[in-house]
Design a protein around this motif. Sequence first.
Motif, mmCIF file in Angstrom:
data_model
loop_
_atom_site.group_PDB
_atom_site.id
_atom_site.type_symbol
_atom_site.label_atom_id
_atom_site.label_comp_id
_atom_site.label_asym_id
_atom_site.label_seq_id
_atom_site.Cartn_x
_atom_site.Cartn_y
_atom_site.Cartn_z
ATOM 1 N N VAL A 1 -7.375 -3.727 8.452
ATOM 2 C CA VAL A 1 -7.358 -3.917 9.905
ATOM 3 C C VAL A 1 -8.176 -5.134 10.291
ATOM 4 O O VAL A 1 -7.789 -5.923 11.159
ATOM 5 N N ARG A 2 -9.321 -5.314 9.650
ATOM 6 C CA ARG A 2 -10.155 -6.488 9.924
ATOM 7 C C ARG A 2 -9.440 -7.783 9.516
ATOM 8 O O ARG A 2 -9.581 -8.808 10.177
ATOM 9 N N LYS A 3 -8.690 -7.711 8.435
ATOM 10 C CA LYS A 3 -8.102 -8.938 7.881
ATOM 11 C C LYS A 3 -6.816 -9.355 8.580
ATOM 12 O O LYS A 3 -6.596 -10.532 8.831
ATOM 13 N N THR A 4 -5.960 -8.400 8.876
ATOM 14 C CA THR A 4 -4.639 -8.747 9.406
ATOM 15 C C THR A 4 -4.425 -8.323 10.848
ATOM 16 O O THR A 4 -3.423 -8.689 11.454
ATOM 17 N N GLY A 5 -5.342 -7.511 11.398
ATOM 18 C CA GLY A 5 -5.138 -6.963 12.728
ATOM 19 C C GLY A 5 -4.460 -5.607 12.655
ATOM 20 O O GLY A 5 -3.829 -5.247 11.664
ATOM 21 N N GLU B 1 1.960 -1.485 10.153
ATOM 22 C CA GLU B 1 3.263 -1.670 9.513
ATOM 23 C C GLU B 1 3.160 -1.506 8.000
ATOM 24 O O GLU B 1 3.966 -0.805 7.370
ATOM 25 N N LEU B 2 2.164 -2.155 7.402
ATOM 26 C CA LEU B 2 2.035 -2.120 5.946
ATOM 27 C C LEU B 2 1.621 -0.742 5.444
ATOM 28 O O LEU B 2 2.162 -0.247 4.450
ATOM 29 N N TYR C 1 0.882 -1.166 0.000
ATOM 30 C CA TYR C 1 0.000 0.000 0.000
ATOM 31 C C TYR C 1 0.921 1.217 0.000
ATOM 32 O O TYR C 1 1.367 1.673 1.054
ATOM 33 N N THR C 2 1.224 1.712 -1.166
ATOM 34 C CA THR C 2 2.287 2.701 -1.341
ATOM 35 C C THR C 2 1.787 4.147 -1.288
ATOM 36 O O THR C 2 2.546 5.072 -1.601
ATOM 37 N N ILE D 1 6.071 -5.997 -0.152
ATOM 38 C CA ILE D 1 6.434 -7.300 0.399
ATOM 39 C C ILE D 1 6.203 -8.362 -0.660
ATOM 40 O O ILE D 1 5.387 -8.196 -1.563
ATOM 41 N N ILE D 2 6.934 -9.464 -0.552
ATOM 42 C CA ILE D 2 6.778 -10.556 -1.506
ATOM 43 C C ILE D 2 5.600 -11.431 -1.085
ATOM 44 O O ILE D 2 5.084 -11.328 0.037
ATOM 45 N N ALA D 3 5.180 -12.304 -1.976
ATOM 46 C CA ALA D 3 3.995 -13.121 -1.741
ATOM 47 C C ALA D 3 4.115 -13.955 -0.473
ATOM 48 O O ALA D 3 3.147 -14.105 0.281
ATOM 49 N N GLU D 4 5.290 -14.495 -0.226
ATOM 50 C CA GLU D 4 5.487 -15.322 0.969
ATOM 51 C C GLU D 4 5.219 -14.514 2.239
ATOM 52 O O GLU D 4 4.617 -15.013 3.190
#
Length: 257
Positions: free
Chosen positions: A149-153, A159-160, A132-133, A167-170
């Motif tokens: 926020v709902r999806k990752t906390g 951070e993102l 998210y640039t 970030i890479i897919a992994e």
Amino acid sequence: MSLVTYHTENRIATITLNRPDKRNALNAAVVRALREAFARAEADEQAKVIVLAANGKAFCAGADLEYLQQLQQNNFEENLADSRELMLLMQEIYTLEKVVIAQIEGDAIAGGCGLATVADLSYAVPDAKFGYTEVRIGFVPALVSVFLVRKTGEGRARELLLTGRLIIAEQAAACGLINAVVPAEDIRAFVAGIATQLCNETSANSLKITKQLVRTALDHSLTEALEAAARLNAETRQHPDCKKGISAFLDKSKPVW
């Protein structure tokens, strides 16, 4: 050339971004075409599951540069109306009754990463990058923040969104942004397999209700959420799909969905 294509086969509706020369970047016309395609898929009686894919090397590179330049000339009301169109697209994908699977075969950046965020299930090739640039160009990831926020906390989202780093897919899988990383040569068959499994082995009504449960779980107090869940349980027990499924289970047969 259609900005977005639509195809239904074997009860799977595939919506494909089709601006490979522009890295499938978003502008008003693309957002409108996506909204129309998802509305069509939701109403399509021949489609039970929806796959969102893209032609070309990128899944979606975010906002089109020419589009961003145009938006700088808009007044507040014009920008608000435009922003609401993207808001409605994300909200509609998130709240559709049918399951939406993102098949990500290239970079998903900014608004493109937002599309991956609002999908129910997302699978990506190893080389795909996510991020998210917006903060790097003086913008804000306002709409996607609601869903991320709902999806990752909150911690991962901070951070993102604050760093704007790619970030890479992994890494995307590790933080819960996507569900899994799949080799490029296998991803289309893999996604088709997931979609086919959902079509053949699950009740459409159960998918719809389960999506509703997950979507609204954080909207109420614990007591309210549990009461709503109890009511949904009671309602679902009366649905023909539940009666058919239980009957098949007791008969040791496989229900046809």
